[in-house]
Design a protein around this motif. Structure first.
Motif, PDB file in Angstrom:
ATOM      1  N   LEU A   1      -5.283  13.137  -9.399  1.00 29.32           N
ATOM      2  CA  LEU A   1      -4.804  11.895  -8.801  1.00 29.32           C
ATOM      3  C   LEU A   1      -4.369  12.116  -7.360  1.00 29.32           C
ATOM      4  CD1 LEU A   1      -4.218   8.904  -9.254  1.00 29.32           C
ATOM      5  CD2 LEU A   1      -1.978   9.544 -10.167  1.00 29.32           C
ATOM      6  N   PHE A   2      -3.697  13.237  -7.109  1.00 23.11           N
ATOM      7  CA  PHE A   2      -3.280  13.588  -5.750  1.00 23.11           C
ATOM      8  C   PHE A   2      -4.499  13.694  -4.830  1.00 23.11           C
ATOM      9  CE2 PHE A   2      -2.531  16.741  -2.458  1.00 23.11           C
ATOM     10  CZ  PHE A   2      -1.340  16.317  -1.893  1.00 23.11           C
ATOM     11  N   GLN A   3      -5.522  14.420  -5.268  1.00 21.60           N
ATOM     12  CA  GLN A   3      -6.718  14.594  -4.450  1.00 21.60           C
ATOM     13  C   GLN A   3      -7.454  13.277  -4.251  1.00 21.60           C
ATOM     14  OE1 GLN A   3      -7.689  17.223  -2.787  1.00 21.60           O
ATOM     15  NE2 GLN A   3      -6.088  18.585  -3.563  1.00 21.60           N
ATOM     16  N   GLN A   4      -7.487  12.441  -5.282  1.00 16.80           N
ATOM     17  CA  GLN A   4      -8.133  11.144  -5.171  1.00 16.80           C
ATOM     18  C   GLN A   4      -7.516  10.307  -4.055  1.00 16.80           C
ATOM     19  OE1 GLN A   4      -8.181   8.914  -8.889  1.00 16.80           O
ATOM     20  NE2 GLN A   4      -8.035   6.989  -7.775  1.00 16.80           N
ATOM     21  N   HIS A   5      -6.210  10.403  -3.907  1.00 14.27           N
ATOM     22  CA  HIS A   5      -5.512   9.598  -2.905  1.00 14.27           C
ATOM     23  C   HIS A   5      -5.507  10.252  -1.520  1.00 14.27           C
ATOM     24  CE1 HIS A   5      -3.521   6.176  -5.051  1.00 14.27           C
ATOM     25  NE2 HIS A   5      -3.887   6.896  -6.088  1.00 14.27           N
TER      26      HIS A   5
ATOM     27  N   ILE B   1      10.048  17.402  -9.431  1.00 12.33           N
ATOM     28  CA  ILE B   1       8.620  17.673  -9.291  1.00 12.33           C
ATOM     29  C   ILE B   1       8.165  16.873  -8.078  1.00 12.33           C
ATOM     30  CG2 ILE B   1       6.333  17.425 -10.319  1.00 12.33           C
ATOM     31  CD1 ILE B   1       7.675  17.647 -13.069  1.00 12.33           C
ATOM     32  N   PRO B   2       7.794  17.529  -6.984  1.00 15.31           N
ATOM     33  CA  PRO B   2       7.472  16.791  -5.752  1.00 15.31           C
ATOM     34  C   PRO B   2       6.191  15.984  -5.884  1.00 15.31           C
ATOM     35  CG  PRO B   2       7.062  19.148  -5.477  1.00 15.31           C
ATOM     36  CD  PRO B   2       7.731  18.992  -6.803  1.00 15.31           C
ATOM     37  N   LEU B   3       6.343  14.668  -5.840  1.00 12.37           N
ATOM     38  CA  LEU B   3       5.195  13.762  -5.891  1.00 12.37           C
ATOM     39  C   LEU B   3       4.199  14.076  -4.787  1.00 12.37           C
ATOM     40  CD1 LEU B   3       6.878  10.259  -6.167  1.00 12.37           C
ATOM     41  CD2 LEU B   3       5.642  11.461  -7.939  1.00 12.37           C
ATOM     42  N   ASP B   4       4.740  14.444  -3.632  1.00  9.40           N
ATOM     43  CA  ASP B   4       3.947  14.638  -2.423  1.00  9.40           C
ATOM     44  C   ASP B   4       3.492  16.074  -2.240  1.00  9.40           C
ATOM     45  OD1 ASP B   4       6.554  15.561  -2.103  1.00  9.40           O
ATOM     46  OD2 ASP B   4       6.523  15.231   0.059  1.00  9.40           O
ATOM     47  N   LYS B   5       3.833  16.964  -3.189  1.00 10.05           N
ATOM     48  CA  LYS B   5       3.553  18.394  -3.067  1.00 10.05           C
ATOM     49  C   LYS B   5       4.144  18.965  -1.773  1.00 10.05           C
ATOM     50  CE  LYS B   5      -0.076  20.158  -4.864  1.00 10.05           C
ATOM     51  NZ  LYS B   5      -1.457  20.590  -5.202  1.00 10.05           N
ATOM     52  N   GLY B   6       5.210  18.348  -1.304  1.00 10.10           N
ATOM     53  CA  GLY B   6       5.894  18.803  -0.097  1.00 10.10           C
ATOM     54  C   GLY B   6       5.340  18.240   1.193  1.00 10.10           C
ATOM     55  N   LEU B   7       4.344  17.381   1.119  1.00  4.18           N
ATOM     56  CA  LEU B   7       3.661  16.938   2.336  1.00  4.18           C
ATOM     57  C   LEU B   7       4.440  15.922   3.151  1.00  4.18           C
ATOM     58  CD1 LEU B   7      -0.034  16.928   1.137  1.00  4.18           C
ATOM     59  CD2 LEU B   7       0.905  18.229   3.042  1.00  4.18           C
ATOM     60  N   PHE B   8       5.553  15.408   2.631  1.00  7.97           N
ATOM     61  CA  PHE B   8       6.397  14.577   3.480  1.00  7.97           C
ATOM     62  C   PHE B   8       7.107  15.421   4.531  1.00  7.97           C
ATOM     63  CE2 PHE B   8       5.309  10.789   1.586  1.00  7.97           C
ATOM     64  CZ  PHE B   8       6.076   9.737   2.049  1.00  7.97           C
TER      65      PHE B   8
ATOM     66  N   PHE C   1       0.815  -1.210   0.000  1.00  9.78           N
ATOM     67  CA  PHE C   1       0.000   0.000   0.000  1.00  9.78           C
ATOM     68  C   PHE C   1       0.853   1.267   0.000  1.00  9.78           C
ATOM     69  CE2 PHE C   1       0.881  -0.706   4.473  1.00  9.78           C
ATOM     70  CZ  PHE C   1       1.022   0.570   5.011  1.00  9.78           C
ATOM     71  N   ARG C   2       2.093   1.176   0.481  1.00 11.10           N
ATOM     72  CA  ARG C   2       2.949   2.353   0.567  1.00 11.10           C
ATOM     73  C   ARG C   2       3.425   2.832  -0.802  1.00 11.10           C
ATOM     74  NH1 ARG C   2       7.828   1.362   4.031  1.00 11.10           N
ATOM     75  NH2 ARG C   2       7.914   3.647   4.083  1.00 11.10           N
ATOM     76  N   SER C   3       3.276   2.006  -1.819  1.00 11.91           N
ATOM     77  CA  SER C   3       3.735   2.368  -3.160  1.00 11.91           C
ATOM     78  C   SER C   3       2.607   2.748  -4.107  1.00 11.91           C
ATOM     79  CB  SER C   3       4.516   1.201  -3.776  1.00 11.91           C
ATOM     80  OG  SER C   3       5.708   0.950  -3.081  1.00 11.91           O
ATOM     81  N   LEU C   4       1.352   2.603  -3.699  1.00 16.75           N
ATOM     82  CA  LEU C   4       0.240   2.747  -4.628  1.00 16.75           C
ATOM     83  C   LEU C   4       0.193   4.120  -5.284  1.00 16.75           C
ATOM     84  CD1 LEU C   4      -2.607   0.876  -2.701  1.00 16.75           C
ATOM     85  CD2 LEU C   4      -1.196   0.041  -4.598  1.00 16.75           C
ATOM     86  N   TYR C   5       0.349   5.177  -4.497  1.00 18.28           N
ATOM     87  CA  TYR C   5       0.247   6.527  -5.062  1.00 18.28           C
ATOM     88  C   TYR C   5       1.409   6.824  -6.000  1.00 18.28           C
ATOM     89  CZ  TYR C   5       0.651  11.579  -5.420  1.00 18.28           C
ATOM     90  OH  TYR C   5       0.804  12.857  -5.901  1.00 18.28           O
ATOM     91  N   ALA C   6       2.632   6.532  -5.575  1.00 10.09           N
ATOM     92  CA  ALA C   6       3.797   6.816  -6.416  1.00 10.09           C
ATOM     93  C   ALA C   6       3.708   6.047  -7.736  1.00 10.09           C
ATOM     94  CB  ALA C   6       5.085   6.461  -5.681  1.00 10.09           C
TER      95      ALA C   6
END
Length: 295
Positions: free
Chosen positions: A249-253, A109-116, A45-50
């Motif tokens: 996709l970001f919002q969906q996850h 390009i930050p996959l996480d939009k900086g949220l990490f 599950f930790r890889s699904l978004y990436a």
């Protein structure tokens, strides 16, 4: 009776065998696959978004590459070492640092939009109010954090004098927290809720009081020997940002996770990130999450 091969045919066959021995192993663009680090069983599950963003980028770039997990699961540093040496791995994703960008080729390009860099804590259920009275950095220093031994976060926290206990295994950090080997486990606001649903976290709870923040980004990384792969993914991600599909996709996850985190009701503690590369595209506001006003 079978005919024997002519001398010319033997030379051709020997030449073919020799060529096969000298030919380098198939790489991503030759085999049609893009190899990424396999997660340990139960952690997929930790890889699904990436992986979803990576597939989107390939689609937008018009690439026919197929995503394929590595044969064996890998902890983060092992994956980065393999990637650095272009060894059985074509792509990985992780939090950036100066050292990682020197070793590897990032797509900035930050996959996480900086949220990490927006962190809330996991706590044992019987200590769920441990951080209730924390209002500043000095008060947070009374407690020890758990982190991976090779995570950039460990150095960021230590740079501020925050006690850190480390482990080489992601899964063991949950057991260490339950055993009170450290006090709290800072997790990104976009990963903590999924982690909480895992069986190993059944005795844990999410702290409702404190929000740590430091600027950072999670990128796709590639071997410096494979710049064409990085460029393909960069082009695809830029197209996805331009047409809005990256954001959808970001919002969906993560839309539900962000709402659940109640960021505006937490005590914010800001940290500087000494590991943040100068090339981080902070000026591109469309790439970053904008937090609501917090306390």
């Amino acid at each position: 009776m079978p005919r024997t091969l002519s001398q010319a045919a033997w030379r051709w066959l020997c030449g073919l065998l020799l060529a096969s021995l000298l030919t380098p192993p198939l790489q991503a663009d030759d085999s049609g696959t893009l190899r990424y680090p396999r997660r340990a069983d139960g952690d997929e599950f930790r890889s699904l978004y990436a992986l979803a963003q990576l597939q989107l980028a390939l689609d937008k770039a018009g690439s026919s590459l197929r995503l394929e997990p590595s044969h064996y699961s890998m902890e983060q540093e092992r994956a980065l070492v393999n990637l650095e040496h272009n060894d059985r791995l074509d792509v990985a994703w992780s939090m950036t640092s100066v050292e990682r960008e020197q070793r590897l080729l990032p797509v900035r390009i930050p996959l996480d939009k900086g949220l990490f860099g927006w962190r809330i804590a996991l706590l044992p259920k019987d200590r769920a109010q441990l951080l209730k009275d924390v209002r500043n950095l000095e008060q947070l220093r009374q407690f020890s954090a758990g982190q991976g031994h090779d995570w950039p976060d460990s150095e960021i926290l230590r740079d501020y004098g925050l006690p850190v206990r480390v482990s080489s295994s992601y899964g063991s950090l949950f057991r260490m927290l339950q055993a009170q080997r450290f006090d709290y486990f800072p997790r990104s606001v976009i990963e903590v809720w999924d982690e909480l649903e895992h069986p190993r976290a059944k005795q844990l709870a999410v702290d409702p009081h404190v929000l740590l923040h430091y600027p950072t980004a999670m990128y796709f990384f590639f071997s410096r020997k494979r710049p064409e792969l990085a460029e393909t993914v960069r082009i695809g991600m830029e197209k996805a940002i331009a047409d809005g599909s990256f954001e959808r996709l970001f919002q969906q996850h993560f839309a539900a996770s962000l709402q659940r985190a109640r960021l505006d009701q937490r005590q914010l503690i800001e940290l500087h990130n000494p590991l943040l590369p100068n090339a981080t595209p902070l000026q591109r506001r469309e790439l970053w999450f904008t937090a609501p006003p917090v306390r």
